[in-house]
Design a protein around this motif. Structure first.
Motif, mmCIF file in Angstrom:
data_model
loop_
_atom_site.group_PDB
_atom_site.id
_atom_site.type_symbol
_atom_site.label_atom_id
_atom_site.label_comp_id
_atom_site.label_asym_id
_atom_site.label_seq_id
_atom_site.Cartn_x
_atom_site.Cartn_y
_atom_site.Cartn_z
ATOM 1 N N ASN A 185 0.793 -1.226 0.000
ATOM 2 C CA ASN A 185 0.000 0.000 0.000
ATOM 3 C C ASN A 185 0.830 1.283 0.000
ATOM 4 O O ASN A 185 0.369 2.315 -0.477
ATOM 5 N N PHE A 186 2.037 1.234 0.545
ATOM 6 C CA PHE A 186 2.882 2.417 0.634
ATOM 7 C C PHE A 186 4.236 2.141 -0.013
ATOM 8 O O PHE A 186 4.832 1.091 0.232
ATOM 9 N N LYS A 187 4.708 3.095 -0.805
ATOM 10 C CA LYS A 187 6.032 2.994 -1.396
ATOM 11 C C LYS A 187 7.015 3.794 -0.548
ATOM 12 O O LYS A 187 6.927 5.022 -0.473
ATOM 13 N N ILE A 188 7.923 3.077 0.097
ATOM 14 C CA ILE A 188 8.918 3.731 0.950
ATOM 15 C C ILE A 188 9.841 4.567 0.063
ATOM 16 O O ILE A 188 10.395 4.069 -0.912
ATOM 17 N N GLY A 189 10.010 5.817 0.407
ATOM 18 C CA GLY A 189 10.811 6.725 -0.394
ATOM 19 C C GLY A 189 9.979 7.584 -1.317
ATOM 20 O O GLY A 189 10.460 8.599 -1.826
ATOM 21 N N GLU A 190 8.721 7.196 -1.533
ATOM 22 C CA GLU A 190 7.807 7.987 -2.356
ATOM 23 C C GLU A 190 6.611 8.475 -1.541
ATOM 24 O O GLU A 190 6.349 9.673 -1.470
ATOM 25 N N ASP A 191 5.896 7.538 -0.925
ATOM 26 C CA ASP A 191 4.756 7.909 -0.085
ATOM 27 C C ASP A 191 5.190 8.271 1.333
ATOM 28 O O ASP A 191 4.522 9.050 2.014
ATOM 29 N N CYS A 192 6.289 7.675 1.768
ATOM 30 C CA CYS A 192 6.713 7.844 3.152
ATOM 31 C C CYS A 192 8.220 7.638 3.278
ATOM 32 O O CYS A 192 8.863 7.116 2.362
ATOM 33 N N VAL A 193 8.757 8.065 4.394
ATOM 34 C CA VAL A 193 10.171 7.841 4.707
ATOM 35 C C VAL A 193 10.277 7.151 6.066
ATOM 36 O O VAL A 193 9.381 7.272 6.907
ATOM 37 N N LEU A 194 11.350 6.428 6.252
ATOM 38 C CA LEU A 194 11.602 5.797 7.538
ATOM 39 C C LEU A 194 11.971 6.860 8.557
ATOM 40 O O LEU A 194 12.899 7.634 8.355
ATOM 41 N N TYR A 195 11.227 6.913 9.643
ATOM 42 C CA TYR A 195 11.457 7.897 10.696
ATOM 43 C C TYR A 195 12.332 7.332 11.814
ATOM 44 O O TYR A 195 13.265 7.966 12.277
ATOM 45 N N ILE A 197 13.458 3.341 14.162
ATOM 46 C CA ILE A 197 13.390 1.893 14.355
ATOM 47 C C ILE A 197 13.538 1.590 15.841
ATOM 48 O O ILE A 197 14.293 2.254 16.553
ATOM 49 N N TYR A 198 12.813 0.609 16.311
ATOM 50 C CA TYR A 198 12.976 0.130 17.683
ATOM 51 C C TYR A 198 12.706 -1.370 17.691
ATOM 52 O O TYR A 198 11.759 -1.831 17.081
ATOM 53 N N SER A 199 13.555 -2.123 18.333
ATOM 54 C CA SER A 199 13.337 -3.556 18.460
ATOM 55 C C SER A 199 12.848 -4.120 17.129
ATOM 56 O O SER A 199 13.515 -3.983 16.114
ATOM 57 N N ASN A 200 11.684 -4.769 17.110
ATOM 58 C CA ASN A 200 11.109 -5.304 15.869
ATOM 59 C C ASN A 200 9.999 -4.386 15.354
ATOM 60 O O ASN A 200 9.040 -4.834 14.746
ATOM 61 N N GLY A 201 10.145 -3.113 15.621
ATOM 62 C CA GLY A 201 9.172 -2.140 15.152
ATOM 63 C C GLY A 201 9.816 -1.076 14.290
ATOM 64 O O GLY A 201 11.003 -0.797 14.418
ATOM 65 N N GLN A 202 9.024 -0.499 13.392
ATOM 66 C CA GLN A 202 9.515 0.600 12.559
ATOM 67 C C GLN A 202 8.454 1.685 12.478
ATOM 68 O O GLN A 202 7.248 1.411 12.578
ATOM 69 N N ILE A 203 8.905 2.912 12.292
ATOM 70 C CA ILE A 203 8.018 4.066 12.220
ATOM 71 C C ILE A 203 8.270 4.788 10.917
ATOM 72 O O ILE A 203 9.419 5.076 10.565
ATOM 73 N N PHE A 204 7.194 5.086 10.188
ATOM 74 C CA PHE A 204 7.296 5.794 8.918
ATOM 75 C C PHE A 204 6.533 7.113 9.001
ATOM 76 O O PHE A 204 5.578 7.245 9.766
ATOM 77 N N ARG A 205 7.005 8.074 8.180
ATOM 78 C CA ARG A 205 6.343 9.378 8.134
ATOM 79 C C ARG A 205 5.918 9.686 6.715
ATOM 80 O O ARG A 205 6.695 9.514 5.764
ATOM 81 N N ILE A 206 4.666 10.118 6.577
ATOM 82 C CA ILE A 206 4.119 10.431 5.270
ATOM 83 C C ILE A 206 4.748 11.700 4.717
ATOM 84 O O ILE A 206 4.896 12.701 5.424
#
Length: 207
Positions: A185-195, A197-206
């Motif tokens: 659903n989301f293209k990393i680098g186009e729709d969102c960027v990686l904000y 990382i923690y443990s086995n979690g990741q956070i993205f920003r639109i």
């Protein structure tokens, strides 16, 4: 050697889930700080609240930062998973009491809890009327639960909004993960960027 043993003792004294939650709570606060700094409109949605600990923490973070005019929506089936195809993410390991959760949050007027599988609750009129999302926290553990969430979020999340995903790369017995549902659903680098990382979690920003 002594320092290494001491550090190892301190870290391994805590359960892995406790270390994970400490990191998770820290990142939630960081996201709210950025929401305040940029003055983002939109509400908070959490998919997979279990006992409501992260939901309560997120609410407290917003209050500590004096962020107003936000509604908090918590979603959970309170009946386990729609399918069981992972050795750990099964109903027996994630049982909770729906009424107890409701009692915990009933005094908070701007917190709303929805009971049911996500594929059903996101079709209700009240949920469809959610207009904008500043912060979406996905903590539903498996691909099947998450794949219906991301199209819903994509239509509503504001520019600069955050999508925080727990258990991002956990692989089920079919080789699927929430990562797979996300990139469908989301293209990393186009729709969102990686904000972050923690443990086995990741956070993205639109963007």
């Amino acid at each position: 050697l002594f320092k290494s043993k001491l550090l190892s003792s301190i870290v391994t004294y805590l359960k892995p889930v406790s270390l994970h939650n400490i990191k998770k709570f820290e990142k939630i606060y960081s996201v709210w700080a950025n929401i305040k700094m940029d003055g983002l409109e939109g509400d908070y949605l959490e998919f997979g609240i279990l006992k409501g600990k992260s939901l309560m923490h997120s609410y407290k973070c917003s209050k500590r930062l004096k962020i107003s005019n936000k509604k908090f929506y918590g979603f959970d089936s309170f009946e386990g998973f729609p399918v069981e195809n992972h050795k750990f993410f099964i109903g027996d390991n994630f049982s909770t009491n729906y009424q107890k959760v409701i009692n915990t949050f009933k005094k908070y007027k701007n917190i709303v809890i929805f009971k049911g599988f996500f594929s059903e609750t996101i079709k209700t009129e009240e949920v469809k009327n959610i207009e904008s999302i500043a912060f979406a926290f996905i903590d539903c553990d498996i691909y099947e639960s998450s794949k219906t969430i991301f199209p819903f979020i994509k239509e509503r999340i504001v520019s600069g909004g955050f999508i925080m995903i727990d258990d991002f790369t956990s692989i089920d017995e079919n080789g699927n993960s929430i990562y797979k549902a996300f990139i469908e659903n989301f293209k990393i680098g186009e729709d969102c960027v990686l904000y972050d990382i923690y443990s086995n979690g990741q956070i993205f920003r639109i963007i």
